[in-house]
Design a protein around this motif. Structure first.
Motif, PDB file in Angstrom:
ATOM      1  N   UNK A   1      13.728  25.448  95.843  1.00 23.46           N
ATOM      2  CA  UNK A   1      14.923  25.999  95.612  1.00 23.46           C
ATOM      3  C   UNK A   1      15.731  26.043  96.455  1.00 23.46           C
ATOM      4  N   UNK A  51       7.311  35.850  98.030  1.00 26.61           N
ATOM      5  CA  UNK A  51       7.610  36.505  96.485  1.00 26.61           C
ATOM      6  C   UNK A  51       9.234  36.080  96.430  1.00 26.61           C
ATOM      7  N   UNK A  86       4.729  28.212  81.459  1.00 31.26           N
ATOM      8  CA  UNK A  86       5.732  29.235  81.774  1.00 31.26           C
ATOM      9  C   UNK A  86       7.115  28.327  82.343  1.00 31.26           C
ATOM     10  N   UNK A 109      18.282  31.275  90.723  1.00 28.65           N
ATOM     11  CA  UNK A 109      18.190  29.990  90.947  1.00 28.65           C
ATOM     12  C   UNK A 109      16.763  29.612  91.233  1.00 28.65           C
ATOM     13  N   UNK A 110      15.913  30.316  90.652  1.00 32.74           N
ATOM     14  CA  UNK A 110      14.422  30.158  90.425  1.00 32.74           C
ATOM     15  C   UNK A 110      13.332  30.599  91.704  1.00 32.74           C
ATOM     16  N   UNK A 111      13.896  31.449  92.392  1.00 31.04           N
ATOM     17  CA  UNK A 111      12.963  31.734  93.433  1.00 31.04           C
ATOM     18  C   UNK A 111      12.382  33.140  93.337  1.00 31.04           C
ATOM     19  N   UNK A 112      12.692  34.008  92.245  1.00 32.90           N
ATOM     20  CA  UNK A 112      12.115  35.407  92.261  1.00 32.90           C
ATOM     21  C   UNK A 112      10.918  35.401  91.278  1.00 32.90           C
ATOM     22  N   UNK A 113      11.133  34.528  89.974  1.00 32.86           N
ATOM     23  CA  UNK A 113      10.178  34.709  88.993  1.00 32.86           C
ATOM     24  C   UNK A 113      10.496  35.862  88.246  1.00 32.86           C
ATOM     25  N   UNK A 114      11.527  36.265  88.391  1.00 35.99           N
ATOM     26  CA  UNK A 114      11.970  37.613  87.503  1.00 35.99           C
ATOM     27  C   UNK A 114      12.140  37.291  86.002  1.00 35.99           C
ATOM     28  N   UNK A 115      12.377  36.168  85.689  1.00 37.79           N
ATOM     29  CA  UNK A 115      12.811  35.820  84.242  1.00 37.79           C
ATOM     30  C   UNK A 115      12.027  34.916  83.656  1.00 37.79           C
ATOM     31  N   UNK A 116      10.884  34.958  83.994  1.00 38.73           N
ATOM     32  CA  UNK A 116       9.878  34.000  83.313  1.00 38.73           C
ATOM     33  C   UNK A 116       9.699  34.240  81.806  1.00 38.73           C
ATOM     34  N   UNK A 117       9.637  33.032  81.141  1.00 31.52           N
ATOM     35  CA  UNK A 117       9.224  33.250  79.692  1.00 31.52           C
ATOM     36  C   UNK A 117       8.069  32.230  79.381  1.00 31.52           C
ATOM     37  N   UNK A 170       2.890  36.484  89.503  1.00 37.47           N
ATOM     38  CA  UNK A 170       2.951  35.182  88.700  1.00 37.47           C
ATOM     39  C   UNK A 170       2.742  34.027  89.535  1.00 37.47           C
ATOM     40  N   UNK A 194       8.530  40.677  80.723  1.00 42.03           N
ATOM     41  CA  UNK A 194       9.968  41.202  81.286  1.00 42.03           C
ATOM     42  C   UNK A 194      10.754  42.080  80.110  1.00 42.03           C
ATOM     43  N   UNK A 222      11.134  29.438  83.767  1.00 46.09           N
ATOM     44  CA  UNK A 222      11.938  30.407  84.263  1.00 46.09           C
ATOM     45  C   UNK A 222      13.400  30.309  83.582  1.00 46.09           C
ATOM     46  N   UNK A 242       7.159  41.444  89.133  1.00 48.78           N
ATOM     47  CA  UNK A 242       6.878  40.197  88.582  1.00 48.78           C
ATOM     48  C   UNK A 242       5.373  40.154  88.314  1.00 48.78           C
ATOM     49  N   UNK A 282       0.396  34.847  84.498  1.00 45.31           N
ATOM     50  CA  UNK A 282       1.580  34.820  83.924  1.00 45.31           C
ATOM     51  C   UNK A 282       2.517  35.847  84.774  1.00 45.31           C
ATOM     52  N   UNK A 306      17.726  39.036  85.469  1.00 49.78           N
ATOM     53  CA  UNK A 306      17.341  37.893  86.655  1.00 49.78           C
ATOM     54  C   UNK A 306      17.464  38.529  87.946  1.00 49.78           C
ATOM     55  N   UNK A 307      16.698  38.156  88.981  1.00 50.48           N
ATOM     56  CA  UNK A 307      16.831  38.618  90.388  1.00 50.48           C
ATOM     57  C   UNK A 307      17.817  37.513  90.783  1.00 50.48           C
ATOM     58  N   UNK A 308      17.445  36.364  91.189  1.00 51.52           N
ATOM     59  CA  UNK A 308      18.308  35.402  92.071  1.00 51.52           C
ATOM     60  C   UNK A 308      19.227  34.915  91.140  1.00 51.52           C
ATOM     61  N   UNK A 355      11.593  42.133  84.127  1.00 50.25           N
ATOM     62  CA  UNK A 355      10.792  42.365  85.452  1.00 50.25           C
ATOM     63  C   UNK A 355      11.521  43.095  86.575  1.00 50.25           C
ATOM     64  N   UNK A 356      13.088  43.015  86.331  1.00 51.32           N
ATOM     65  CA  UNK A 356      13.987  43.198  87.383  1.00 51.32           C
ATOM     66  C   UNK A 356      14.837  44.374  87.140  1.00 51.32           C
ATOM     67  N   UNK A 401      17.735  37.093  97.612  1.00 54.01           N
ATOM     68  CA  UNK A 401      17.896  36.771  96.079  1.00 54.01           C
ATOM     69  C   UNK A 401      19.269  36.849  95.986  1.00 54.01           C
TER      70      UNK A 401
END
Lengths: 306, 246
Positions: A32, A25, B229, B215-223, A77, A60, B231, A74, A56, B211-213, A62-63, A273
């Motif tokens: 990346x 996670x 989907x 750079x695409x790792x955490x999926x925190x900002x998905x739409x 997802x 959001x 990021x 999250x 999905x 955002x979390x990271x 989510x953080x 992160x």
């Protein structure tokens, strides 16, 4: 002096160059991070939690930022087990040649078993990590990991469909972690991974509403390290199966502390992160930290603290 | 390709009571396009702070940020000569190539800064951009003269009418009957949505999300988008008009 130390460990017969594993996670499917460093320096990778169907996840935001940590919601997802096998694992194999730990989630016993049966056929997946923190949709949404009986039921169902080592990843949001870990061991688990995130919440005081759309989420990061060390210690002392320690690990010194508490391998989560180089820096710092503490073989310190 | 580096603050000054400009000297070869962002680590704060790039050259990055919380307040107190650990070259950014001859740039509030380098690059590519900037009130307006100095038509809208035309950016577009054949936009969600609904013209919209990271790792900002989907941090922050789901 420093380069004569041995960082290798063995986890249920799976040999790792070092005990450092990015936690599920926080590392996606590795892609990346391959931009930042060569992934083959890692002991293993625990890939993004996977369910039977694509998800999905939650709305959001989510953080939420916290002191020395972060809350995430999250909501698992992921592209679903079939897409992980057909797309993500082949892509990861291009850039990573060490053991992969597949993290499996489910909302029913059958879903866990189905996903594990599918992932069992993947050669590079050497360990299956079963996340029992998800809600059981057939039981009022109670998490599988909150009772010894349901955690054992998941363990038994999964063990029936795979010959790979199965680690059960436990939630810390329980009254008695030891009884749950023991129950998993009795049900045939090959190891225990802990801790998952602590349930947390933040409020936006200006807007008078929760920061996270789903209100609550999982708290992780440096702040939870002492809780993780305590639970690893309790479980490792009470069980005869290996433990992967996880929770707030951010340095080589943390890795050693977690191992002394009883962990055979150590996962690094939220630190990735903030600092994409976190695992690399920890691995590079390990030999010197070992030398400083007079440790020649890292595998010898697991559980030295009684 | 993104990269972590140490950047030295060469300027940190206020443009308005709450908006600051910071210049950071360091390696900029990972910055590829206007509309990308940097992610700044700050002492005592767990997550980095993502801030869009206003302008960049071979040796420095300029960011403009609004003081809204602990992180940006901390940034505003930093002095020249201090350094920051940043991840740079994050996000997809705007594509300069796809614009036609007369692109409209729309920046609302602190959504305005990324339009600056974009504008420079469009001009360098021989295009004739025009810009609409939107703010709540005159006291919040910044960079009007900087954009005018680029030699383009600049329109300003304030919600209370204290500077430029009274109303929203969409009112300005209608009132002055602006002609354009492509849109680049960055600003608050209601502004982006109003703009999307006000014009059928193709374009690119830059979005914001926690955002979390980065750079695409955490999926925190998905739409969700029409193409699946995405990021916001790596597949965005810029989305093409045709893929947006409101």
């Amino acid at each position: 002096m420093v380069n004569r130390v041995d960082t290798s460990i063995e986890l249920c017969g799976v040999k790792l160059d070092n005990p450092v594993i990015p936690a599920s996670g926080t590392f996606g499917f590795g892609r990346e991070f391959a931009e930042f460093y060569d992934l083959d320096i890692l002991g293993a990778i625990s890939i993004k939690g996977t369910t039977r169907e694509a998800r999905f996840g939650n709305p959001t935001p989510r953080i939420a930022e916290c002191t020395s940590g972060v809350i995430n919601s999250v909501g698992l997802q992921n592209p679903g087990i079939d897409a992980v096998i057909s797309h993500e694992l082949p892509a990861l194999r291009e850039i990573f040649h060490k053991p992969i730990i597949a993290n499996i989630s489910g909302f029913s016993i059958e879903e866990y078993a189905e996903c594990c049966a599918k992932i069992d056929k993947e050669r590079q997946v050497e360990i299956i990590e079963v996340n029992v923190s998800c809600p059981n949709v057939h039981n009022g949404g109670m998490s599988f990991g909150t009772s010894p009986e349901s955690a054992a039921a998941v363990t038994r169902a999964v063990k029936r469909v795979t010959t790979k080592p199965v680690f059960i990843k436990l939630s810390p949001n329980v009254t008695d972690i030891v009884s749950i870990a023991r129950s998993c061991e009795d049900a045939g688990a090959d190891g225990i991974c802990l801790i998952n995130t602590l349930l947390g919440m933040r409020i936006d005081t200006m807007r008078r509403r929760p920061v996270i759309a789903n209100k609550m989420g999982g708290f992780s990061g440096d702040a939870i390290f002492p809780v993780a060390v305590r639970m690893v210690y309790q479980v490792a002392s009470a069980c005869g199966i290996p433990v992967m320690g996880c929770g707030g690990v951010a340095s080589a010194s943390d890795v050693i502390e977690m191992m002394m508490a009883g962990a055979t391998a150590v996962q690094v989560g939220a630190a990735n992160l903030r600092n994409p180089y976190a695992c690399k820096e920890i691995i590079e710092a390990l030999p010197e930290e070992m030398a400083r503490l007079g440790i020649e073989r890292l595998s010898e310190i697991t559980g030295v603290v009684k | 390709m993104s990269k972590r580096g140490t950047y030295v603050i060469t300027e940190n000054s206020s443009l308005t009571p709450t908006v600051w400009r910071m210049r950071l000297a360091g390696d900029t070869q990972c910055v590829k396009r206007p509309g990308q962002f940097i992610n700044i680590a700050l002492d005592g704060l767990f997550l980095r702070r993502p801030i869009s790039v206003c302008d960049y050259d071979s040796q420095s990055i300029t960011i403009i940020y609004k003081v809204v919380g602990r992180g940006t307040r901390q940034m505003s107190r930093m002095q020249c000569g201090e350094s920051l650990d940043c991840l740079v070259g994050l996000g997809n950014g705007f594509s300069v190539e796809t614009a036609s001859q007369r692109p409209l740039l729309v920046g609302g509030g602190v959504g305005l800064p990324p339009m600056y380098n974009l504008c420079k690059q469009l001009i360098a590519a021989g295009k004739k951009p025009l810009l609409v900037m939107g703010f709540n009130t005159a006291g919040e307006v910044f960079y009007r003269s900087e954009f005018e100095q680029l030699g383009i038509d600049v329109f300003c809208a304030t919600a209370d009418g204290t500077e430029g035309a009274q109303g929203f950016v969409t009112d300005v577009i209608r009132t002055f009957d602006l002609k354009f054949d492509y849109i680049y936009a960055c600003g608050p969600l209601p502004m982006l949505r109003a703009l999307y609904n006000a014009s059928e013209v193709d374009g690119e919209f830059s979005f914001e999300e926690r955002m979390g990271c980065g750079f695409g790792a955490c999926m925190g900002c998905t739409c969700r988008t029409k193409y699946g989907n995405k990021r916001i941090c790596v597949d965005g922050p810029v989305l093409k008009r045709e893929e947006i789901i409101w």
